[in-house]
Enzyme design. Structure first.
Site, PDB file in Angstrom:
ATOM      1  N   TYR A  88       0.845  -1.189   0.000  1.00  0.00           N
ATOM      2  CA  TYR A  88       0.000   0.000   0.000  1.00  0.00           C
ATOM      3  C   TYR A  88       0.886   1.246   0.000  1.00  0.00           C
ATOM      4  O   TYR A  88       1.257   1.783   1.040  1.00  0.00           O
ATOM      5  CB  TYR A  88      -0.929   0.032   1.209  1.00  0.00           C
ATOM      6  CG  TYR A  88      -1.916  -1.105   1.298  1.00  0.00           C
ATOM      7  CD1 TYR A  88      -2.178  -1.926   0.206  1.00  0.00           C
ATOM      8  CD2 TYR A  88      -2.599  -1.366   2.479  1.00  0.00           C
ATOM      9  CE1 TYR A  88      -3.081  -2.968   0.290  1.00  0.00           C
ATOM     10  CE2 TYR A  88      -3.513  -2.409   2.572  1.00  0.00           C
ATOM     11  CZ  TYR A  88      -3.740  -3.210   1.465  1.00  0.00           C
ATOM     12  OH  TYR A  88      -4.631  -4.252   1.558  1.00  0.00           O
ATOM     13  N   SER A 139     -12.697  -5.866   1.081  1.00  0.00           N
ATOM     14  CA  SER A 139     -13.698  -5.381   0.123  1.00  0.00           C
ATOM     15  C   SER A 139     -15.107  -5.771   0.565  1.00  0.00           C
ATOM     16  O   SER A 139     -15.906  -6.278  -0.221  1.00  0.00           O
ATOM     17  CB  SER A 139     -13.417  -5.942  -1.279  1.00  0.00           C
ATOM     18  OG  SER A 139     -14.131  -5.250  -2.265  1.00  0.00           O
ATOM     19  N   PRO A 140     -15.465  -5.521   1.841  1.00  0.00           N
ATOM     20  CA  PRO A 140     -16.758  -5.981   2.352  1.00  0.00           C
ATOM     21  C   PRO A 140     -17.957  -5.257   1.746  1.00  0.00           C
ATOM     22  O   PRO A 140     -19.086  -5.731   1.878  1.00  0.00           O
ATOM     23  CB  PRO A 140     -16.653  -5.710   3.856  1.00  0.00           C
ATOM     24  CG  PRO A 140     -15.685  -4.577   3.967  1.00  0.00           C
ATOM     25  CD  PRO A 140     -14.679  -4.830   2.886  1.00  0.00           C
ATOM     26  N   LEU A 150     -22.057  -1.908  -2.656  1.00  0.00           N
ATOM     27  CA  LEU A 150     -23.141  -2.222  -1.743  1.00  0.00           C
ATOM     28  C   LEU A 150     -23.577  -1.030  -0.884  1.00  0.00           C
ATOM     29  O   LEU A 150     -24.510  -1.153  -0.092  1.00  0.00           O
ATOM     30  CB  LEU A 150     -22.747  -3.402  -0.853  1.00  0.00           C
ATOM     31  CG  LEU A 150     -22.488  -4.715  -1.612  1.00  0.00           C
ATOM     32  CD1 LEU A 150     -21.967  -5.795  -0.672  1.00  0.00           C
ATOM     33  CD2 LEU A 150     -23.758  -5.183  -2.317  1.00  0.00           C
ATOM     34  N   LYS A 160     -24.553   4.014  -3.414  1.00  0.00           N
ATOM     35  CA  LYS A 160     -24.352   5.376  -3.928  1.00  0.00           C
ATOM     36  C   LYS A 160     -24.284   5.403  -5.451  1.00  0.00           C
ATOM     37  O   LYS A 160     -24.660   6.404  -6.078  1.00  0.00           O
ATOM     38  CB  LYS A 160     -23.094   5.995  -3.323  1.00  0.00           C
ATOM     39  CG  LYS A 160     -21.789   5.295  -3.647  1.00  0.00           C
ATOM     40  CD  LYS A 160     -20.636   5.972  -2.936  1.00  0.00           C
ATOM     41  CE  LYS A 160     -19.317   5.263  -3.199  1.00  0.00           C
ATOM     42  NZ  LYS A 160     -18.195   5.896  -2.471  1.00  0.00           N
TER      43      LYS A 160
END
Length: 318
Positions: A62, A208-209, A215, A218
């Site tokens: 990252y 990535s829940p 989900l 938006k």
């Protein structure tokens, strides 16, 4: 709500904060998200911490350590006691051997600036070394008490099981396997990862829940544009349309609890198994605060089943 990290003595909140977004634009992986300034990152960490999240997941890849540095700076600004917070980080194995797994931990510790590594994970199963050598590297670090727990990420059921047995033979548990899991992507229920983890007592860390924001609903709102950057190619118009009935149900159920679709989707994950935790990310403090609130209510079995059934039906169509 706290949960045990695998078969270790470590307890973590059911939700932790994913910090890929803290890469500050560094590197190809870091450019996936907009650059966040230190002051904003500090507010995000504060909101997560005050909401009940006691752990943070980061990784070497990252931003080449930028996320780890930014997280440590935020924790120091907030004067959060290192003994109270749990840090999970990951070693990037591509083109590397097990020796790098051991040596690179020192860099992780340096960048985290006094915040110890609770959980050290192998980010992908792509190392030049065998799984035996990788397991031996983790065992070496556990024996030296340089890490508290060892884990893997994106490992198949078979690879995870082999790593678990190798660590168990040395007297240590494999604490976790970090994999993609959410209401829309439920592959681990079918490929044996979830059932093997439950049998072996391994925590599943769901990344990535919210399916990169799908989900949240938006992108289903009128006039909302697709996300910028690499995420744009994942969030297709076809996917948005296909999942519209699922967003409608998430919204309908959320209204009963005064919760958002995102909060309902996160709560669904936490009800999948007592061995599943999740790491939603956030680019704003209010997102972190609202994610934390998902730990503080519980869907009924009927609501969970309605969501599960609809997601299965929609994923099999078209």
């Amino acid at each position: 709500e706290s949960r045990r990290l695998g078969q270790t003595a470590v307890t973590i909140s059911a939700l932790g904060l994913g910090t890929w977004q803290f890469s500050q634009g560094h590197g190809l992986v870091g450019s996936f998200w907009p650059r966040l300034e230190d002051a904003l990152i500090t507010e995000i960490v504060k909101a997560a911490w005050e909401g009940g999240m006691n752990w943070f997941d980061t990784a070497e890849i990252y931003g080449g350590g930028a996320s780890e540095r930014a997280l440590a700076r935020a924790l120091h600004r907030l004067a959060i006691d290192p003994a109270q917070v749990r840090i999970a980080t990951k070693w990037w194995p591509l083109g590397r051997t097990a020796r790098s797994l051991v040596v690179r931990l020192e860099e992780r510790q340096h960048l985290l600036d006094g915040y110890p590594v609770t959980l050290y994970q192998i980010h992908q199963p792509w190392s030049l070394s065998s799984r035996k050598a990788l397991a031996d590297g983790l065992i070496r670090l556990l024996k030296a008490q340089k890490i508290v727990a060892a884990g893997v990420s994106n490992f198949s059921a078979a690879a995870m099981t082999e790593m678990a047995h190798r660590l168990n033979d040395a007297g240590y548990p494999l604490a976790a396997n970090q994999v993609r899991y959410n209401l829309w992507d439920r592959a681990i229920e079918r490929n044996g990862i979830l059932s093997a983890a439950e049998e072996l007592g391994i925590t599943i860390i769901a990344y990535s829940p919210l399916h990169q924001g799908l989900l949240s609903g938006k992108f289903h709102q009128p006039g909302t544009t697709r996300p910028a950057g690499l995420r744009r190619w994942q969030m297709t118009s076809a996917l948005v349309e296909k999942t519209r009935p699922l967003i409608h149900l998430l919204t309908e159920i959320g209204a009963r609890y005064q919760k958002s679709p995102s909060q309902v989707a996160l709560n669904w994950i936490l009800g999948a198994s007592s061995q599943v935790v999740a790491i939603p990310g956030a680019t704003r403090p209010d997102q972190a605060a609202k994610a934390a609130e998902a730990m503080h209510f519980r869907l009924t079995s009927d609501e969970r089943e309605a969501l599960s059934t609809l997601s299965r039906q929609l994923s099999r169509t078209g």
